[in-house]
Write a protein that holds these residues in place. Sequence first.
Motif, PDB file in Angstrom:
ATOM      1  N   LYS A  51       0.836  -1.203   0.000  1.00 45.81           N
ATOM      2  CA  LYS A  51       0.000   0.000   0.000  1.00 45.81           C
ATOM      3  C   LYS A  51       0.873   1.257   0.000  1.00 45.81           C
ATOM      4  O   LYS A  51       0.574   2.250  -0.680  1.00 45.81           O
ATOM      5  N   THR A  54       2.237   2.787  -3.267  1.00 50.05           N
ATOM      6  CA  THR A  54       1.332   3.396  -4.253  1.00 50.05           C
ATOM      7  C   THR A  54       0.630   4.618  -3.655  1.00 50.05           C
ATOM      8  O   THR A  54      -0.595   4.630  -3.486  1.00 50.05           O
ATOM      9  N   ASP A  56      -0.156   7.288  -4.963  1.00 46.69           N
ATOM     10  CA  ASP A  56      -1.105   7.889  -5.907  1.00 46.69           C
ATOM     11  C   ASP A  56      -2.513   7.342  -5.746  1.00 46.69           C
ATOM     12  O   ASP A  56      -3.475   7.936  -6.242  1.00 46.69           O
ATOM     13  N   LYS A  57      -2.651   6.239  -5.021  1.00 50.77           N
ATOM     14  CA  LYS A  57      -3.970   5.637  -4.815  1.00 50.77           C
ATOM     15  C   LYS A  57      -4.642   6.132  -3.533  1.00 50.77           C
ATOM     16  O   LYS A  57      -5.744   5.698  -3.203  1.00 50.77           O
ATOM     17  N   TYR A  58      -3.969   7.038  -2.810  1.00 49.94           N
ATOM     18  CA  TYR A  58      -4.476   7.470  -1.505  1.00 49.94           C
ATOM     19  C   TYR A  58      -4.557   8.990  -1.398  1.00 49.94           C
ATOM     20  O   TYR A  58      -3.856   9.722  -2.105  1.00 49.94           O
ATOM     21  N   LEU A 135     -10.570   9.304  -3.005  1.00 49.93           N
ATOM     22  CA  LEU A 135      -9.448   8.436  -2.677  1.00 49.93           C
ATOM     23  C   LEU A 135      -9.456   8.146  -1.182  1.00 49.93           C
ATOM     24  O   LEU A 135      -9.799   9.016  -0.374  1.00 49.93           O
ATOM     25  N   ASP A 161      -9.033   3.145   4.201  1.00 45.87           N
ATOM     26  CA  ASP A 161      -8.434   1.815   4.031  1.00 45.87           C
ATOM     27  C   ASP A 161      -7.735   1.462   5.336  1.00 45.87           C
ATOM     28  O   ASP A 161      -6.583   1.847   5.573  1.00 45.87           O
TER      29      ASP A 161
END
Length: 280
Positions: A51, A54, A56-58, A135, A161
């Motif tokens: 996690k 990345t 850019d995913k959060y 996000l 998440d």
Amino acid sequence: MSNRQRTVIIFKSESESTDVYAETLLGHNFQPLFVPTLSFGFKNLEQLRAKLMTPDKYAGIIFTSPRCVEAVAESLQLSELPGGWKLLHNYAVGEVTHNLAMNTLQQLFTHGKQTGNARNLGEFIVDTFDGSRNLPLLLPCGNLATDTLLSKLLENGFCVDACEVYETKCNPQLAECMERALKADNIEFLAFFSPSGVNCANEYFKAHNISPDQWKLVAIGPSTRRALESLGLKVFCTAERPTVEHLVKVLLNPQESRERLVRERERERERELTAAMDLA
């Protein structure tokens, strides 16, 4: 007035802040004794590392305890935290956690260090967040984490998440540490830093038929106060935040803490009454 030192047993794991606590308390004529009530074990670190790779995913990351920061550092091993996290919305629940993130995660700055507990941090994030809520916020947490922060964020449209990255257990040497601490002279206060610490200490007291009410019980934060009260124990005073300054403040002036608690409970009753009227 007696110059005799007043002993404070502090149920807190030793950390970088221990020396600061000891020096400050001694400076105010309190003798601190530290009893580490908890032990910690990391888990799911490979999942956490994936996690972290990345960003850019959060939308950002939330640290609710020093252990969360330590889990991130442990998962990275010798690698650095990707620089993309520095551009995101990052939060920490207190100064110790904030400073640890700065020192161990390539100067990762976090907001909210003044909040002091999960409830206040949740309100701070809701009030100040100015990014995209599409996000998720990454929330590394422990197995005993309450849902106070998570519920607050979800209720306000955030994606979260949550990743369980450490387990909290009672310190296997707790009985030995307790026996040694309770032999000290002039014990006046027992200061508890977390609900899980309260529960572990209470197990020892019950097993040895000791009543903690013979001392003045000090809670660090509202969740710790509620944990003590749920066991039927009387809380002498409550520190607003987990800092030595707030602890010393309530030890020297407990009446202010009690008056603040009365005001808080009055506000809670008013909110409950308003909510009930809205539903009527």
